[in-house]
Motif scaffolding. Structure first.
Motif, PDB file in Angstrom:
ATOM      1  N   MET A  26       0.857  -1.192   0.000  1.00 25.61           N
ATOM      2  CA  MET A  26       0.000   0.000   0.000  1.00 25.61           C
ATOM      3  C   MET A  26       0.880   1.224   0.000  1.00 25.61           C
ATOM      4  O   MET A  26       1.852   1.280   0.759  1.00 25.61           O
ATOM      5  CB  MET A  26      -0.787   0.028   1.310  1.00 25.61           C
ATOM      6  CG  MET A  26      -2.219  -0.303   1.142  1.00 25.61           C
ATOM      7  SD  MET A  26      -2.989  -0.061   2.724  1.00 25.61           S
ATOM      8  CE  MET A  26      -3.779   1.490   2.426  1.00 25.61           C
ATOM      9  N   ILE A  27       0.564   2.209  -0.839  1.00 29.82           N
ATOM     10  CA  ILE A  27       1.398   3.416  -0.876  1.00 29.82           C
ATOM     11  C   ILE A  27       0.516   4.638  -0.624  1.00 29.82           C
ATOM     12  O   ILE A  27      -0.443   4.872  -1.353  1.00 29.82           O
ATOM     13  CB  ILE A  27       2.148   3.537  -2.212  1.00 29.82           C
ATOM     14  CG1 ILE A  27       2.943   2.249  -2.481  1.00 29.82           C
ATOM     15  CG2 ILE A  27       3.086   4.752  -2.186  1.00 29.82           C
ATOM     16  CD1 ILE A  27       3.635   2.181  -3.813  1.00 29.82           C
ATOM     17  N   ARG A  28       0.857   5.349   0.437  1.00 29.46           N
ATOM     18  CA  ARG A  28       0.046   6.500   0.839  1.00 29.46           C
ATOM     19  C   ARG A  28       0.695   7.782   0.315  1.00 29.46           C
ATOM     20  O   ARG A  28       1.903   7.959   0.420  1.00 29.46           O
ATOM     21  CB  ARG A  28      -0.011   6.561   2.367  1.00 29.46           C
ATOM     22  CG  ARG A  28      -1.057   7.501   2.920  1.00 29.46           C
ATOM     23  CD  ARG A  28      -1.346   7.134   4.350  1.00 29.46           C
ATOM     24  NE  ARG A  28      -0.149   7.251   5.161  1.00 29.46           N
ATOM     25  CZ  ARG A  28       0.155   8.324   5.895  1.00 29.46           C
ATOM     26  NH1 ARG A  28      -0.644   9.354   5.934  1.00 29.46           N
ATOM     27  NH2 ARG A  28       1.261   8.348   6.617  1.00 29.46           N
ATOM     28  N   SER A  39       2.589  -8.233   5.580  1.00 31.78           N
ATOM     29  CA  SER A  39       3.112  -8.649   6.886  1.00 31.78           C
ATOM     30  C   SER A  39       2.230  -8.041   7.962  1.00 31.78           C
ATOM     31  O   SER A  39       1.616  -6.982   7.757  1.00 31.78           O
ATOM     32  CB  SER A  39       4.555  -8.167   7.063  1.00 31.78           C
ATOM     33  OG  SER A  39       4.567  -6.790   7.362  1.00 31.78           O
ATOM     34  N   ARG A  40       2.178  -8.675   9.110  1.00 34.45           N
ATOM     35  CA  ARG A  40       1.282  -8.194  10.154  1.00 34.45           C
ATOM     36  C   ARG A  40       1.677  -6.809  10.655  1.00 34.45           C
ATOM     37  O   ARG A  40       0.844  -5.946  10.848  1.00 34.45           O
ATOM     38  CB  ARG A  40       1.210  -9.202  11.306  1.00 34.45           C
ATOM     39  CG  ARG A  40       0.393 -10.419  10.915  1.00 34.45           C
ATOM     40  CD  ARG A  40       0.438 -11.484  11.954  1.00 34.45           C
ATOM     41  NE  ARG A  40       1.788 -12.066  12.038  1.00 34.45           N
ATOM     42  CZ  ARG A  40       2.095 -13.129  12.751  1.00 34.45           C
ATOM     43  NH1 ARG A  40       1.178 -13.724  13.464  1.00 34.45           N
ATOM     44  NH2 ARG A  40       3.327 -13.592  12.770  1.00 34.45           N
ATOM     45  N   HIS A  41       3.004  -6.614  10.857  1.00 34.10           N
ATOM     46  CA  HIS A  41       3.365  -5.299  11.413  1.00 34.10           C
ATOM     47  C   HIS A  41       3.101  -4.169  10.417  1.00 34.10           C
ATOM     48  O   HIS A  41       2.669  -3.092  10.795  1.00 34.10           O
ATOM     49  CB  HIS A  41       4.784  -5.279  11.989  1.00 34.10           C
ATOM     50  CG  HIS A  41       5.855  -5.542  10.994  1.00 34.10           C
ATOM     51  ND1 HIS A  41       6.393  -6.775  10.765  1.00 34.10           N
ATOM     52  CD2 HIS A  41       6.466  -4.713  10.122  1.00 34.10           C
ATOM     53  CE1 HIS A  41       7.304  -6.692   9.817  1.00 34.10           C
ATOM     54  NE2 HIS A  41       7.359  -5.462   9.406  1.00 34.10           N
ATOM     55  N   GLY A  42       3.347  -4.424   9.117  1.00 35.39           N
ATOM     56  CA  GLY A  42       3.076  -3.401   8.097  1.00 35.39           C
ATOM     57  C   GLY A  42       1.588  -3.104   8.027  1.00 35.39           C
ATOM     58  O   GLY A  42       1.171  -1.940   7.905  1.00 35.39           O
ATOM     59  N   ILE A  50      -3.020   2.071  11.672  1.00 40.48           N
ATOM     60  CA  ILE A  50      -2.861   3.196  12.603  1.00 40.48           C
ATOM     61  C   ILE A  50      -2.769   4.520  11.829  1.00 40.48           C
ATOM     62  O   ILE A  50      -3.471   5.481  12.119  1.00 40.48           O
ATOM     63  CB  ILE A  50      -1.605   2.992  13.487  1.00 40.48           C
ATOM     64  CG1 ILE A  50      -1.806   1.786  14.413  1.00 40.48           C
ATOM     65  CG2 ILE A  50      -1.287   4.261  14.288  1.00 40.48           C
ATOM     66  CD1 ILE A  50      -0.569   1.371  15.186  1.00 40.48           C
ATOM     67  N   ASP A  51      -1.914   4.539  10.794  1.00 48.47           N
ATOM     68  CA  ASP A  51      -1.716   5.800  10.070  1.00 48.47           C
ATOM     69  C   ASP A  51      -2.986   6.255   9.351  1.00 48.47           C
ATOM     70  O   ASP A  51      -3.310   7.440   9.323  1.00 48.47           O
ATOM     71  CB  ASP A  51      -0.562   5.664   9.069  1.00 48.47           C
ATOM     72  CG  ASP A  51       0.785   5.641   9.793  1.00 48.47           C
ATOM     73  OD1 ASP A  51       0.790   5.649  11.039  1.00 48.47           O
ATOM     74  OD2 ASP A  51       1.829   5.617   9.111  1.00 48.47           O
ATOM     75  N   LEU A 111     -11.999   9.474  13.358  1.00 47.54           N
ATOM     76  CA  LEU A 111     -11.275   8.562  14.258  1.00 47.54           C
ATOM     77  C   LEU A 111     -10.073   9.201  14.950  1.00 47.54           C
ATOM     78  O   LEU A 111      -9.643   8.741  16.008  1.00 47.54           O
ATOM     79  CB  LEU A 111     -10.785   7.338  13.470  1.00 47.54           C
ATOM     80  CG  LEU A 111     -11.860   6.529  12.737  1.00 47.54           C
ATOM     81  CD1 LEU A 111     -11.202   5.450  11.886  1.00 47.54           C
ATOM     82  CD2 LEU A 111     -12.794   5.878  13.744  1.00 47.54           C
ATOM     83  N   ARG A 112      -9.536  10.212  14.313  1.00 45.81           N
ATOM     84  CA  ARG A 112      -8.244  10.763  14.729  1.00 45.81           C
ATOM     85  C   ARG A 112      -8.133  11.082  16.230  1.00 45.81           C
ATOM     86  O   ARG A 112      -7.255  10.553  16.917  1.00 45.81           O
ATOM     87  CB  ARG A 112      -7.971  12.023  13.890  1.00 45.81           C
ATOM     88  CG  ARG A 112      -6.653  12.659  14.164  1.00 45.81           C
ATOM     89  CD  ARG A 112      -6.448  13.902  13.314  1.00 45.81           C
ATOM     90  NE  ARG A 112      -5.482  14.762  13.966  1.00 45.81           N
ATOM     91  CZ  ARG A 112      -4.171  14.548  13.950  1.00 45.81           C
ATOM     92  NH1 ARG A 112      -3.688  13.508  13.308  1.00 45.81           N
ATOM     93  NH2 ARG A 112      -3.358  15.347  14.591  1.00 45.81           N
ATOM     94  N   GLU A 113      -9.036  11.901  16.742  1.00 45.48           N
ATOM     95  CA  GLU A 113      -8.914  12.346  18.128  1.00 45.48           C
ATOM     96  C   GLU A 113      -8.996  11.172  19.100  1.00 45.48           C
ATOM     97  O   GLU A 113      -8.207  11.050  20.041  1.00 45.48           O
ATOM     98  CB  GLU A 113      -9.998  13.389  18.453  1.00 45.48           C
ATOM     99  CG  GLU A 113      -9.740  14.741  17.809  1.00 45.48           C
ATOM    100  CD  GLU A 113      -8.333  15.278  18.122  1.00 45.48           C
ATOM    101  OE1 GLU A 113      -7.924  15.228  19.299  1.00 45.48           O
ATOM    102  OE2 GLU A 113      -7.642  15.716  17.175  1.00 45.48           O
TER     103      GLU A 113
END
Ligand code: G1P
Length: 298
Positions: free
Chosen positions: A138-140, A262-265, A271-272, A280-282
């Motif tokens: 995924m590329i943000r 991968s799970r951590h990615g 989260i990001d 959701l942010r606050e």
């Protein structure tokens, strides 16, 4: 290189087994795992549409109906949301892909590797340059998406283009790794590409990320490729063969990339994206603040 045909078609190989996410992926494809509220495949499709792609080719396997269902019309759900006046939700499920975009599903009969999956799309792609997007990368981006940036370079250069980024030493065994030389146009021309080498055999620390724009001659190269790394027909080996006859550029795109295979990615992406989400942010920040406090980090 001169003018080349525009890139209109994108191939999404989605036939993998997704073993790193079992049991979640026992009955759904890994590309359907959601980051916040959209499945991975939808982010990749949106990146392709933003780059001007008008034909989406999914290379699927048996049991991947969830992907075609996701892009199909959901009459019952739509009727219900319309009756209940939930127009915002209705918009979210009806405007995923515009009507004028073609969706094509091709089956990969056996899981013989990424190169083989791409070969399955040959008759649909035909004789034109095409894109490949691996949805678990995924590329943000805040500005132009990675594929759009790559299409621009393809337009200028007429060459095949592969997305790359610097990776740490210990990860060379997880990626295709390229060796490059800067050419007269100050582009990174690839001279070597190797699938998942050991750090000591790797030509650099530039890892291939799941975005490619390839000339259709890659198909004839892939037809000659035999099983390589992991006993599979590797796309990397097809590209290595293509290098014998034409330039291929490595492109360190602008944007943050998450390895959602991968799970951590996957969790970092969640989260990001949650922190970017207005609703959701606050709440997320408060939650993280509490976690950091109770764990003694702050
Ligand atoms: C595939 C490619 C590899 C590339 C990677 C990017 O590997 O074979 O060259 O670097 O995608 O995500 P896979 O992750 O499917 O093992």
């Amino acid at each position: 290189m001169g003018q080349s045909k525009p890139v209109r078609k994108a191939v999404f190989p989605v036939a993998g087994l997704g073993t790193r996410f079992l049991p979640a992926t026992k009955s759904i494809p890994k590309e359907m795992l959601p980051i916040v509220d959209k499945p991975l495949i939808q982010y990749a499709v949106e990146e392709a549409l933003d780059a001007g792609i008008d034909t989406l080719i999914f290379v699927t396997s048996r049991n991947k109906h969830a992907i075609s269902d996701h892009f199909d019309t959901a009459f019952e759900l739509q009727t219900r949301l319309a009756e209940d006046g939930k127009t915002e939700l209705l918009k979210r499920i009806t405007q995923i892909v515009p009507d004028e975009v073609n969706l094509v599903y091709v089956t990969q009969p056996e899981a013989l590797g990424l190169g083989h999956a791409i070969l399955c799309a040959e008759t649909i792609v035909g004789d034109e340059p095409f894109a490949i997007l691996l949805a678990d990368d995924m590329i943000r981006n805040r500005g132009a998406g990675a594929l759009e940036q790559m299409i621009e370079l393809h337009r200028e250069s007429g060459s095949s283009v592969i997305g790359v980024e610097e990776i740490p030493d210990e990860l060379t065994t997880s990626y295709g790794i390229v060796g490059v030389q800067v050419n007269e146009q100050r582009q990174n021309a690839i001279h070597t590409i190797v699938e998942k080498p050991k750090p000591e055999d790797a030509p650099s620390r530039l890892g291939v990320v799941g975005r490619y724009i390839l000339d259709s001659s890659v198909f004839s190269c892939l037809r000659r490729v035999t099983a390589g790394s992991g006993g599979e027909i590797q796309l990397t080996d097809g590209i290595a063969a293509m290098l014998q006859t034409q330039p291929v550029l490595a492109f360190p795109f602008d944007g943050e990339r998450y390895d959602c295979g991968s799970r951590h990615g996957f969790i970092k992406a969640t989260i990001d994206y949650a922190l970017e989400h207005d609703e959701l942010r606050e709440d997320m920040l408060d939650h993280m603040h509490r976690l950091l406090k109770t764990s003694g980090r702050i």
